[in-house]
Design a protein around this motif. Sequence first.
Motif: not given
Length: 174
Positions: A39, A41, A54, A62, A143
């Motif tokens: 991922v 970020l 993201l 977002s 996250l």
Amino acid sequence: MLTTLQTSYTDTRAGELAWCLGSGPLPALAVLDLQFGPVALQLRLLGASHQVVLAAGQGIRSETVACLPGRRAPLPARVAEHVQGWEYDFAARVETLAPAAFAARAQELIELVEGHPSGLAGVFPGDPSAFTALVAAGDGRRLRWRTWHAYPQEGTLVCTRSALVAPAHAESVR
């Protein structure tokens, strides 16, 4: 990463901040690209505001906390919802501090973020206590990020924390 933002301090009151999910990337004064497993970020400083973008799978997610036209302020104290299969959790609180305590807390937070490998802080010219800062962590399935928006003229510090968790059946996010 610590930077001095080359702009005037435009978000002048903590009560003017609004929250939203899913907006496109807004013009940023500073950006930090991070990778947590599969991922990507992106932490973005928008004046005295922030945006976290993201990129995962087919969609882009977002979170934006900023003075947003057409959005109601103040920030919600808590939001928990499903976002494109992910579990999202957001919380915000406002701390009001005396001037000396505010300056000490601001310095502590700036040092914390400056020394963090996944941190981004922007200080506004003219007042070392006027800043916006973000710190992120994660592993691609879960996250987390925290943010701080400092308003020294009010003695207020807006603190947020967010978490995004991939669907339980997903081994990894692609």
